[in-house]
Write a protein that holds these residues in place. Sequence first.
Motif, PDB file in Angstrom:
ATOM      1  N   ARG A 117       6.632   0.468  -9.541  1.00 59.44           N
ATOM      2  CA  ARG A 117       6.534   1.575  -8.597  1.00 59.44           C
ATOM      3  C   ARG A 117       7.742   1.493  -7.665  1.00 59.44           C
ATOM      4  O   ARG A 117       7.994   0.454  -7.062  1.00 59.44           O
ATOM      5  N   THR A 167       9.532   1.864  -4.438  1.00 61.54           N
ATOM      6  CA  THR A 167       9.198   1.975  -3.016  1.00 61.54           C
ATOM      7  C   THR A 167      10.483   2.006  -2.196  1.00 61.54           C
ATOM      8  O   THR A 167      11.583   1.842  -2.722  1.00 61.54           O
ATOM      9  N   TYR A 207      -5.248  -2.167  -2.880  1.00 64.02           N
ATOM     10  CA  TYR A 207      -3.814  -1.983  -3.129  1.00 64.02           C
ATOM     11  C   TYR A 207      -3.536  -0.828  -4.079  1.00 64.02           C
ATOM     12  O   TYR A 207      -2.521  -0.143  -3.957  1.00 64.02           O
ATOM     13  N   THR A 208      -4.425  -0.595  -5.023  1.00 67.46           N
ATOM     14  CA  THR A 208      -4.233   0.537  -5.930  1.00 67.46           C
ATOM     15  C   THR A 208      -4.241   1.847  -5.153  1.00 67.46           C
ATOM     16  O   THR A 208      -3.395   2.729  -5.361  1.00 67.46           O
ATOM     17  N   GLU A 209      -5.184   1.979  -4.223  1.00 68.94           N
ATOM     18  CA  GLU A 209      -5.262   3.205  -3.423  1.00 68.94           C
ATOM     19  C   GLU A 209      -4.130   3.280  -2.400  1.00 68.94           C
ATOM     20  O   GLU A 209      -3.564   4.349  -2.167  1.00 68.94           O
ATOM     21  N   ALA A 233      -1.149   2.102  -2.759  1.00 64.79           N
ATOM     22  CA  ALA A 233       0.049   2.476  -3.509  1.00 64.79           C
ATOM     23  C   ALA A 233       0.033   3.957  -3.857  1.00 64.79           C
ATOM     24  O   ALA A 233       1.081   4.619  -3.879  1.00 64.79           O
ATOM     25  N   ARG A 234      -1.141   4.492  -4.140  1.00 66.10           N
ATOM     26  CA  ARG A 234      -1.246   5.916  -4.470  1.00 66.10           C
ATOM     27  C   ARG A 234      -0.884   6.802  -3.290  1.00 66.10           C
ATOM     28  O   ARG A 234      -0.335   7.892  -3.446  1.00 66.10           O
ATOM     29  N   ARG A 235      -1.144   6.304  -2.071  1.00 65.07           N
ATOM     30  CA  ARG A 235      -0.997   7.138  -0.877  1.00 65.07           C
ATOM     31  C   ARG A 235       0.275   6.891  -0.083  1.00 65.07           C
ATOM     32  O   ARG A 235       0.483   7.500   0.972  1.00 65.07           O
ATOM     33  N   SER A 236       1.144   6.000  -0.536  1.00 63.88           N
ATOM     34  CA  SER A 236       2.375   5.753   0.224  1.00 63.88           C
ATOM     35  C   SER A 236       3.454   5.200  -0.687  1.00 63.88           C
ATOM     36  O   SER A 236       3.174   4.757  -1.796  1.00 63.88           O
ATOM     37  N   ASP A 237       4.683   5.217  -0.185  1.00 63.45           N
ATOM     38  CA  ASP A 237       5.790   4.604  -0.928  1.00 63.45           C
ATOM     39  C   ASP A 237       6.467   3.513  -0.104  1.00 63.45           C
ATOM     40  O   ASP A 237       7.629   3.201  -0.308  1.00 63.45           O
ATOM     41  N   GLN A 281       0.399  -3.143 -13.057  1.00 55.82           N
ATOM     42  CA  GLN A 281       0.398  -1.711 -12.764  1.00 55.82           C
ATOM     43  C   GLN A 281       1.674  -1.260 -12.045  1.00 55.82           C
ATOM     44  O   GLN A 281       1.806  -0.099 -11.698  1.00 55.82           O
ATOM     45  N   ILE A 318       2.644  -2.484  -9.108  1.00 50.64           N
ATOM     46  CA  ILE A 318       2.412  -2.535  -7.659  1.00 50.64           C
ATOM     47  C   ILE A 318       2.795  -3.911  -7.130  1.00 50.64           C
ATOM     48  O   ILE A 318       2.394  -4.935  -7.691  1.00 50.64           O
TER      49      ILE A 318
END
Length: 410
Positions: A11, A13, A220-222, A224-228, A258, A260
């Motif tokens: 991912r 970031t 952490y999954t959520e 990561a979904r909501r921010s960079d 994943q 992350i």
Amino acid sequence: MPVLTAPMPRRITKAVKIDHVTVGGGAPVVVQSMTNTDTADIDATVQQVAALHKAGSELVRITVDKDEAAKAVPYIKDRLDRLGIDVPLVGDFHYIGHKLLSENPDCAAALSKYRINPGNVGFKARRDLQFSTLIELAMKYDKAVRIGVNWGSLDQELLTRLMDENSASSQPLPAEKVMHEAIIQSALLSAKRAEELGMGADKIILSAKVSQVQDLVAVYTELARRSDYATHLGLTEAGMGTKGIVASSASLGILLQQGIGDTIRISLTPEPGGDRTREVQVAQELLQTMGFRSFIPIVAACPGCGRTTSTVFQELAQEIQSEIRENMPIWKEKYPGVEELNVAVMGCIVNGPGESKHADIGISLPGTGETPAAPVFIDGQKAATLRGETIAQDFHDMVLDYIDKRYGQS
């Protein structure tokens, strides 16, 4: 179901520069650790930081919990500099960090990053003022921050509000889901506030630590979904020995797979008299085993069975592994690329020759009842057959010779 042959793409970031270390932005996952010395004890802290760095820690966090600790930080940094140890120091602040940094500007300047816990940075009316002070000081000294949420010290006002809202909902969520949301919101709201104060997103790292594997993966999954924002991974209070290693590896492994995580720490409880650098070794082995980074040559060795009643292969594998780890600080300078080396030490004819051929250099030792001869394979080809009482020492010498010839610089 498809077979996973490689991790998912990382991912991407925001990249955060911490002196010469880059966290996020597609940079390799960074290994960090934390001292457990009294930071006011300069000698002990310098010694442990040096040991952690030698083991491979790329960031080292130190506790700054009192005035004596804050005053010691610039002396610790100076001592490390004079020893040639160039590792960024992260100050860990709770409760009175705003006061310690304000009153000790040399400490504020010597640290490379500040860790801020939004759950105990201040309470009620003073929370925003003290958090703002920390962010303004970080901007004044051009330091990155980690906004580190921990469910053991979560913002209780935020949690209570979310619990009340959930109770009033027509479809209330389980309490654990509300807890997850409180952790995530604490991190994101704090980061948003830091940006409102003028801090760039390229100075912010987030963490959201819990002590249960499934909770950590969900949070952490959520997040990561909501921010960079760049993220720091760690299972807090992981525990001691194999329990801590397994729990940390299981949870961080899932997240890393994943894509992350930009920096990690394995939070092991040291056994009495144990070596603090163990957490660094586990972090490196996790990343190397998963194929993210190479830190040290891999020694493959068979687990042993009824065909391998001799302990020679165990002792030889341990000896080579120990020598590699001990010498890596020198070898990585003297032998560029040596961290990619694969060595095999096998105990019988069943898998021994095959595994040895797959390695850069490998030996297949004789099992119970087998001919007392040990073929050695180099780069997939049989290079020698060792016999006699000196098999272990002869192979050990061949490994060192191979390293020198393949990776040595003329």
